[in-house]
Design a protein around this motif. Structure first.
Motif, PDB file in Angstrom:
ATOM      1  N   GLN A  52       0.838  -1.265  -0.063  1.00 50.07           N
ATOM      2  CA  GLN A  52      -0.028   0.025  -0.066  1.00 50.07           C
ATOM      3  C   GLN A  52       1.033   1.164   0.088  1.00 50.07           C
ATOM      4  OE1 GLN A  52      -2.954  -1.358  -0.814  1.00 50.07           O
ATOM      5  NE2 GLN A  52      -4.088  -0.744   0.890  1.00 50.07           N
ATOM      6  N   MET A  78      -5.445  -1.148  -4.213  1.00 51.73           N
ATOM      7  CA  MET A  78      -5.535  -0.771  -2.909  1.00 51.73           C
ATOM      8  C   MET A  78      -6.734  -1.112  -2.009  1.00 51.73           C
ATOM      9  SD  MET A  78      -3.402   2.828  -2.869  1.00 51.73           S
ATOM     10  CE  MET A  78      -3.102   2.682  -1.145  1.00 51.73           C
ATOM     11  N   ASN A  81      -6.610  -4.774  -1.515  1.00 53.57           N
ATOM     12  CA  ASN A  81      -5.516  -5.117  -0.482  1.00 53.57           C
ATOM     13  C   ASN A  81      -5.984  -4.773   0.849  1.00 53.57           C
ATOM     14  OD1 ASN A  81      -3.479  -5.781  -2.260  1.00 53.57           O
ATOM     15  ND2 ASN A  81      -2.551  -3.799  -2.395  1.00 53.57           N
ATOM     16  N   TYR A  82      -6.705  -3.609   0.999  1.00 54.77           N
ATOM     17  CA  TYR A  82      -7.149  -3.413   2.582  1.00 54.77           C
ATOM     18  C   TYR A  82      -8.286  -4.324   3.127  1.00 54.77           C
ATOM     19  CZ  TYR A  82      -9.964  -0.815   5.892  1.00 54.77           C
ATOM     20  OH  TYR A  82     -10.710  -0.334   7.135  1.00 54.77           O
ATOM     21  N   LEU A 228      -4.496   4.639   2.044  1.00 55.37           N
ATOM     22  CA  LEU A 228      -3.454   4.209   2.699  1.00 55.37           C
ATOM     23  C   LEU A 228      -3.777   4.805   4.340  1.00 55.37           C
ATOM     24  CD1 LEU A 228      -0.585   3.120   3.156  1.00 55.37           C
ATOM     25  CD2 LEU A 228       0.133   5.550   2.518  1.00 55.37           C
ATOM     26  N   THR A 231      -5.516   1.776   6.109  1.00 60.61           N
ATOM     27  CA  THR A 231      -4.770   0.650   6.209  1.00 60.61           C
ATOM     28  C   THR A 231      -3.851   0.907   7.471  1.00 60.61           C
ATOM     29  OG1 THR A 231      -4.606   0.516   3.892  1.00 60.61           O
ATOM     30  CG2 THR A 231      -2.921  -0.748   5.188  1.00 60.61           C
TER      31      THR A 231
END
Length: 264
Positions: A52, A78, A81-82, A228, A231
């Motif tokens: 990230q 992203m 991914n989160y 981000l 995250t």
């Protein structure tokens, strides 16, 4: 604001943001006591966080990508991914190993494809040797299971269901489908961004292709920065990380907001 001043602002703001972001990430990582009996958890969780950070860091270097043509593709990556991170953190020991197993299986599958006779002549043998060595460092190749489906073998085979299980359905709804249109170049995206109506009135308003040169959209980059930060917030809450460091998010928002206020 003049064009030259605008680009000077971007360069100055993003350079400082990059320094703060790297510092913030490194302090988080160094604050964690390492338990080598849980190396799979640390490697998977922090590998995803690093991914990230790396994506946003690289995008901060490239303001010309801050537009509706490019950033939604990165944004979708992203968001996934989160969501995966949130799901893994619910049972980090078990699910980190599932994540690794699936990745090693995929790499083994790619390796076997590269070694097949019909493809071997087209592929660098150094790649085959390096890939074999990388896999064997972690687990002997013949022990890897190749799962051709989703790595979440417990039954959920799509991001939406993963988001529901991770209690992040709202997050999915807010970002994922919108970004998916750009990622997969579906008609609703292509028609809006890569076609325009013909100027010839005799052509029944058919569409013709265009190559856009979109403007830099700071607001789109700030969405990446916020994902981000989400995250980071998730990791901080789950791993009980307390930081006393300047926030890269607060800095970049404040910097762009101040410049916007001065313009007005």
């Amino acid at each position: 604001m003049e064009e030259e001043e605008f680009y000077e602002l971007l360069a100055d703001a993003t350079n400082e943001y990059q320094k703060l972001l790297k510092k913030e990430f490194e302090i988080r990582w160094k604050s964690i006591p390492i338990d080598l009996t849980k190396s799979a958890e640390y490697e998977v969780i922090w590998g995803i966080v690093s991914r990230q950070v790396s994506l946003v860091y690289q995008m901060s270097i490239s303001p010309y990508t801050w537009n509706e043509l490019f950033l939604p593709i990165v944004m979708r990556c992203m968001v996934e991914n989160y969501i995966n991170l949130c799901w893994i953190l619910q049972e980090s020991d078990k699910r980190s190993k599932m994540y690794i197993d699936y990745g090693l299986g995929r790499e083994t599958k790619l390796l076997e494809y590269a070694k097949a006779k019909e493809h071997k002549k087209q592929i660098d043998l150094n790649y085959i040797q390096a890939t074999e060595a990388w896999i064997n460092q972690q687990r002997f190749i013949h022990l890897n299971k190749i799962n051709v489906g989703n790595w979440k073998i417990w039954g959920f085979n799509d991001v939406r269901k993963t988001a529901q299980a991770a209690h992040e359905k709202d997050y999915y709804d807010r970002f994922y489908d919108v970004c998916s249109s750009a990622t997969h170049s579906t008609w609703n995206y292509i028609a809006k961004h890569n076609l325009k109506k013909c100027n010839n009135p005799l052509h029944k308003e058919h569409r013709v292709p265009i190559i856009k040169e979109p403007e830099i959209e700071i607001s789109m980059f700030l969405i990446l920065v916020k994902i981000l930060q989400d995250t980071f917030d998730k990791i901080d809450a789950e791993l009980e990380i307390n930081l006393e460091v300047e926030s890269s998010l607060d800095y970049i928002i404040s910097r762009f907001r101040n410049e916007s206020s001065e313009e007005e």
